[in-house]
Design a protein around this motif. Structure first.
Motif, PDB file in Angstrom:
ATOM      1  N   PRO A  81      44.772  52.449  11.699  1.00  0.00           N
ATOM      2  CA  PRO A  81      43.325  52.500  11.437  1.00  0.00           C
ATOM      3  C   PRO A  81      42.554  53.213  12.564  1.00  0.00           C
ATOM      4  CG  PRO A  81      44.091  50.225  11.762  1.00  0.00           C
ATOM      5  CD  PRO A  81      45.303  51.078  11.665  1.00  0.00           C
ATOM      6  N   LEU A  82      43.098  53.164  13.786  1.00  0.00           N
ATOM      7  CA  LEU A  82      42.400  53.836  14.890  1.00  0.00           C
ATOM      8  C   LEU A  82      42.252  55.334  14.638  1.00  0.00           C
ATOM      9  CD1 LEU A  82      43.704  52.376  18.283  1.00  0.00           C
ATOM     10  CD2 LEU A  82      41.334  52.501  17.506  1.00  0.00           C
ATOM     11  N   LYS A  83      43.265  55.920  13.975  1.00  0.00           N
ATOM     12  CA  LYS A  83      43.211  57.361  13.676  1.00  0.00           C
ATOM     13  C   LYS A  83      42.113  57.647  12.668  1.00  0.00           C
ATOM     14  CE  LYS A  83      47.652  59.645  14.145  1.00  0.00           C
ATOM     15  NZ  LYS A  83      48.777  60.137  13.378  1.00  0.00           N
ATOM     16  N   VAL A  84      41.999  56.766  11.676  1.00  0.00           N
ATOM     17  CA  VAL A  84      40.962  56.953  10.652  1.00  0.00           C
ATOM     18  C   VAL A  84      39.588  56.814  11.316  1.00  0.00           C
ATOM     19  CG1 VAL A  84      40.030  56.088   8.476  1.00  0.00           C
ATOM     20  CG2 VAL A  84      42.501  56.068   8.857  1.00  0.00           C
ATOM     21  N   LEU A  85      39.479  55.824  12.204  1.00  0.00           N
ATOM     22  CA  LEU A  85      38.193  55.643  12.906  1.00  0.00           C
ATOM     23  C   LEU A  85      37.876  56.880  13.760  1.00  0.00           C
ATOM     24  CD1 LEU A  85      38.462  51.883  13.959  1.00  0.00           C
ATOM     25  CD2 LEU A  85      37.047  52.870  12.159  1.00  0.00           C
ATOM     26  N   GLY A  86      38.913  57.512  14.279  1.00  0.00           N
ATOM     27  CA  GLY A  86      38.722  58.750  15.059  1.00  0.00           C
ATOM     28  C   GLY A  86      38.120  59.842  14.179  1.00  0.00           C
ATOM     29  N   GLU A  87      38.586  59.944  12.948  1.00  0.00           N
ATOM     30  CA  GLU A  87      38.047  60.934  12.012  1.00  0.00           C
ATOM     31  C   GLU A  87      36.602  60.604  11.636  1.00  0.00           C
ATOM     32  OE1 GLU A  87      39.634  63.649  12.352  1.00  0.00           O
ATOM     33  OE2 GLU A  87      39.589  64.083  10.198  1.00  0.00           O
ATOM     34  N   ILE A  88      36.341  59.310  11.451  1.00  0.00           N
ATOM     35  CA  ILE A  88      34.975  58.888  11.105  1.00  0.00           C
ATOM     36  C   ILE A  88      34.040  59.260  12.260  1.00  0.00           C
ATOM     37  CG2 ILE A  88      33.526  56.825  10.750  1.00  0.00           C
ATOM     38  CD1 ILE A  88      35.849  55.633   9.100  1.00  0.00           C
ATOM     39  N   LYS A  89      34.505  59.024  13.473  1.00  0.00           N
ATOM     40  CA  LYS A  89      33.689  59.357  14.650  1.00  0.00           C
ATOM     41  C   LYS A  89      33.444  60.882  14.721  1.00  0.00           C
ATOM     42  CE  LYS A  89      33.662  58.813  19.659  1.00  0.00           C
ATOM     43  NZ  LYS A  89      34.488  58.486  20.830  1.00  0.00           N
ATOM     44  N   ARG A  90      34.499  61.630  14.460  1.00  0.00           N
ATOM     45  CA  ARG A  90      34.394  63.091  14.572  1.00  0.00           C
ATOM     46  C   ARG A  90      33.356  63.666  13.606  1.00  0.00           C
ATOM     47  NH1 ARG A  90      36.039  67.170  11.739  1.00  0.00           N
ATOM     48  NH2 ARG A  90      37.402  66.024  10.312  1.00  0.00           N
ATOM     49  N   ILE A  91      33.324  63.160  12.362  1.00  0.00           N
ATOM     50  CA  ILE A  91      32.422  63.778  11.373  1.00  0.00           C
ATOM     51  C   ILE A  91      30.981  63.275  11.487  1.00  0.00           C
ATOM     52  CG2 ILE A  91      34.284  64.271   9.738  1.00  0.00           C
ATOM     53  CD1 ILE A  91      33.276  61.914   8.015  1.00  0.00           C
ATOM     54  N   LEU A  92      30.791  62.124  12.138  1.00  0.00           N
ATOM     55  CA  LEU A  92      29.420  61.587  12.253  1.00  0.00           C
ATOM     56  C   LEU A  92      28.586  62.400  13.245  1.00  0.00           C
ATOM     57  CD1 LEU A  92      29.890  57.689  12.349  1.00  0.00           C
ATOM     58  CD2 LEU A  92      28.624  58.999  10.619  1.00  0.00           C
ATOM     59  N   LYS A  93      27.309  62.573  12.909  1.00  0.00           N
ATOM     60  CA  LYS A  93      26.375  63.152  13.878  1.00  0.00           C
ATOM     61  C   LYS A  93      26.184  62.145  15.001  1.00  0.00           C
ATOM     62  CE  LYS A  93      23.536  65.442  10.374  1.00  0.00           C
ATOM     63  NZ  LYS A  93      22.308  65.329   9.561  1.00  0.00           N
ATOM     64  N   PRO A  94      25.819  62.556  16.207  1.00  0.00           N
ATOM     65  CA  PRO A  94      25.478  61.557  17.224  1.00  0.00           C
ATOM     66  C   PRO A  94      24.385  60.641  16.657  1.00  0.00           C
ATOM     67  CG  PRO A  94      25.624  63.734  18.181  1.00  0.00           C
ATOM     68  CD  PRO A  94      25.716  63.940  16.698  1.00  0.00           C
ATOM     69  N   GLY A  95      24.566  59.369  16.766  1.00  0.00           N
ATOM     70  CA  GLY A  95      23.609  58.415  16.181  1.00  0.00           C
ATOM     71  C   GLY A  95      23.882  58.117  14.711  1.00  0.00           C
ATOM     72  N   GLY A  96      24.802  58.879  14.103  1.00  0.00           N
ATOM     73  CA  GLY A  96      25.138  58.655  12.682  1.00  0.00           C
ATOM     74  C   GLY A  96      25.763  57.275  12.503  1.00  0.00           C
ATOM     75  N   LYS A  97      25.508  56.672  11.342  1.00  0.00           N
ATOM     76  CA  LYS A  97      25.891  55.273  11.134  1.00  0.00           C
ATOM     77  C   LYS A  97      27.200  55.153  10.331  1.00  0.00           C
ATOM     78  CE  LYS A  97      22.202  53.552  13.028  1.00  0.00           C
ATOM     79  NZ  LYS A  97      20.998  54.186  12.704  1.00  0.00           N
ATOM     80  N   PHE A  98      27.832  54.019  10.496  1.00  0.00           N
ATOM     81  CA  PHE A  98      28.986  53.716   9.643  1.00  0.00           C
ATOM     82  C   PHE A  98      28.940  52.244   9.234  1.00  0.00           C
ATOM     83  CE2 PHE A  98      30.473  52.983  13.975  1.00  0.00           C
ATOM     84  CZ  PHE A  98      31.072  51.739  13.884  1.00  0.00           C
ATOM     85  N   ILE A  99      29.501  51.986   8.068  1.00  0.00           N
ATOM     86  CA  ILE A  99      29.665  50.596   7.605  1.00  0.00           C
ATOM     87  C   ILE A  99      31.120  50.451   7.164  1.00  0.00           C
ATOM     88  CG2 ILE A  99      28.982  48.833   5.922  1.00  0.00           C
ATOM     89  CD1 ILE A  99      26.272  50.222   5.676  1.00  0.00           C
ATOM     90  N   LEU A 100      31.809  49.516   7.793  1.00  0.00           N
ATOM     91  CA  LEU A 100      33.206  49.243   7.429  1.00  0.00           C
ATOM     92  C   LEU A 100      33.284  47.832   6.871  1.00  0.00           C
ATOM     93  CD1 LEU A 100      34.919  50.154  10.838  1.00  0.00           C
ATOM     94  CD2 LEU A 100      34.524  51.715   8.925  1.00  0.00           C
ATOM     95  N   THR A 101      33.999  47.658   5.791  1.00  0.00           N
ATOM     96  CA  THR A 101      34.224  46.280   5.323  1.00  0.00           C
ATOM     97  C   THR A 101      35.705  46.100   5.018  1.00  0.00           C
ATOM     98  OG1 THR A 101      33.877  46.772   2.975  1.00  0.00           O
ATOM     99  CG2 THR A 101      31.948  46.098   4.227  1.00  0.00           C
ATOM    100  N   ASN A 102      36.170  44.919   5.237  1.00  0.00           N
ATOM    101  CA  ASN A 102      37.539  44.572   4.847  1.00  0.00           C
ATOM    102  C   ASN A 102      37.720  43.065   4.748  1.00  0.00           C
ATOM    103  OD1 ASN A 102      39.988  46.852   5.011  1.00  0.00           O
ATOM    104  ND2 ASN A 102      40.601  44.765   4.574  1.00  0.00           N
ATOM    105  N   HIS A 103      38.482  42.670   3.761  1.00  0.00           N
ATOM    106  CA  HIS A 103      38.815  41.247   3.643  1.00  0.00           C
ATOM    107  C   HIS A 103      39.841  40.899   4.724  1.00  0.00           C
ATOM    108  CE1 HIS A 103      41.810  43.440   1.292  1.00  0.00           C
ATOM    109  NE2 HIS A 103      42.643  42.582   1.834  1.00  0.00           N
ATOM    110  N   ASP A 104      40.116  39.631   4.890  1.00  0.00           N
ATOM    111  CA  ASP A 104      41.070  39.188   5.903  1.00  0.00           C
ATOM    112  C   ASP A 104      41.688  37.876   5.437  1.00  0.00           C
ATOM    113  OD1 ASP A 104      42.211  38.004   8.304  1.00  0.00           O
ATOM    114  OD2 ASP A 104      41.066  39.501   9.413  1.00  0.00           O
ATOM    115  N   SER A 105      42.989  37.786   5.518  1.00  0.00           N
ATOM    116  CA  SER A 105      43.667  36.566   5.046  1.00  0.00           C
ATOM    117  C   SER A 105      43.840  35.523   6.152  1.00  0.00           C
ATOM    118  CB  SER A 105      45.058  36.908   4.505  1.00  0.00           C
ATOM    119  OG  SER A 105      44.937  37.819   3.455  1.00  0.00           O
TER     120      SER A 105
END
Ligand SMILES: C[S@@+](CC[C@H](N)C(=O)[O-])C[C@H]1O[C@@H](n2cnc3c(N)ncnc32)[C@H](O)[C@@H]1O
Length: 277
Positions: A129-153
């Motif tokens: 998941p860290l790699k995916v987060l790296g891609e999310i960071k790369r495409i976001l503008k500075p100050g750009g927002k993200f929302i992540l959701t995930n269930h957990d057992s």
């Protein structure tokens, strides 16, 4: 052992079952709550949003309808899911979404161009998941927002009541650990915020949402829950992770437990809102 690929990338991935299951899961999506979450991001007008792992596009459609969102790119690795999403947008006359077949590890989107990224129920399926987060960071503008959701057992077994029956509990442990060996972490939810920090993303809010199913689950719900296990059953048996009898007993025990009139079944979902610094 399980192939090195991830669960949505293994050969024989059954897109039809996945489409039906997601349609059912997402039919109670709460539009107001979803839109309020987007409100809280303070987006600029005509914002560009990306839905990473958009699946059949039900959340993508809501995103596209937000008053601040100009256009959305929905990305997924499965053509069949994208096709279903495209059909849904056509019926709903949603015209501001572009769908792309793309891998979340390597997004075909330019650096620092995006105002908002959503990524719902995807990170549990990714080995890194860290790699995916790296891609999310790369495409976001500075100050750009993200929302992540995930269930957990995590802890669900102990928070639900009455406790899981032993036959199901033991099976569930083996199943989760097999899924982990396939790159799928059913316990990723509580790690999301710290993974974001590790990736150098700013966490603005981290929330835990819980819900309770009270009383007996309907037979349809029990079947739906078990359908995920059933998809994996051939592998579990073939690889000797469980014996046919163990699986049968786990299914029976789960059915009896889930239909108890006094059932209290807990679900946990983690939500992290943040931005690129
Ligand atoms: C559990 S579904 C969630 C779908 C959607 N976000 C929703 O909330 O309904 C996970 C989705 O992530 C997609 N996915 C998994 N790994 C991916 C990857 N590496 N790149 C792009 N999409 C991926 C799957 O194809 C699937 O549609």
């Amino acid at each position: 052992m399980c192939p090195a690929k991830e669960i949505y990338k293994v050969e024989g991935f059954d897109a039809c079952t996945e489409i039906e299951r997601r349609k059912d899961w997402l039919k109670n999506l709460k539009d107001d709550e979803f839109l309020k979450e987007i409100d809280s991001c303070g987006l600029p007008p005509k914002a560009l949003a990306v839905d990473v792992g958009c699946g059949i596009g039900r959340r993508t459609a809501l995103l596209a309808g937000h008053r601040r969102v100009g256009s959305v790119i929905g990305i997924d690795i499965h053509d069949a899911l994208l096709k279903e999403a495209g059909e849904y947008f056509r019926v709903k006359r949603i015209t501001n979404v572009r769908l792309m077949r793309n891998d979340a590890y390597n997004l075909d989107i330019a650096d620092q161009t995006v105002d908002l990224v959503r990524c719902d129920s995807v990170l549990w399926t990714t080995r890194t998941p860290l790699k995916v987060l790296g891609e999310i960071k790369r495409i976001l503008k500075p100050g750009g927002k993200f929302i992540l959701t995930n269930h957990d057992s995590t802890g669900v077994e102990h928070l639900s009541h009455p406790p899981y029956p032993r036959a199901y509990s033991e099976f569930s442990r083996k199943f989760n650990s097999y899924l982990k060996s396939c790159g799928a972490d059913t316990f990723v939810g509580h790690k999301l915020a710290s993974l974001c920090l590790e990736r150098g993303l700013k966490v603005l809010e981290a929330k835990l949402e819980s819900s309770l199913d009270l009383g007996p689950l309907s037979p349809a719900k029990v079947r739906q829950h078990w359908s995920f296990v059933e998809e994996w059953a051939p592998q579990l048996l073939e690889k000797g992770i469980v014996q046919p009898r163990t699986l049968k007993e786990a299914k029976r025990a789960y059915g009896v437990w889930a239909t108890r009139p006094s059932l209290s079944l807990v679900r946990l979902k983690f939500k992290v809102t943040g931005c690129r610094p």
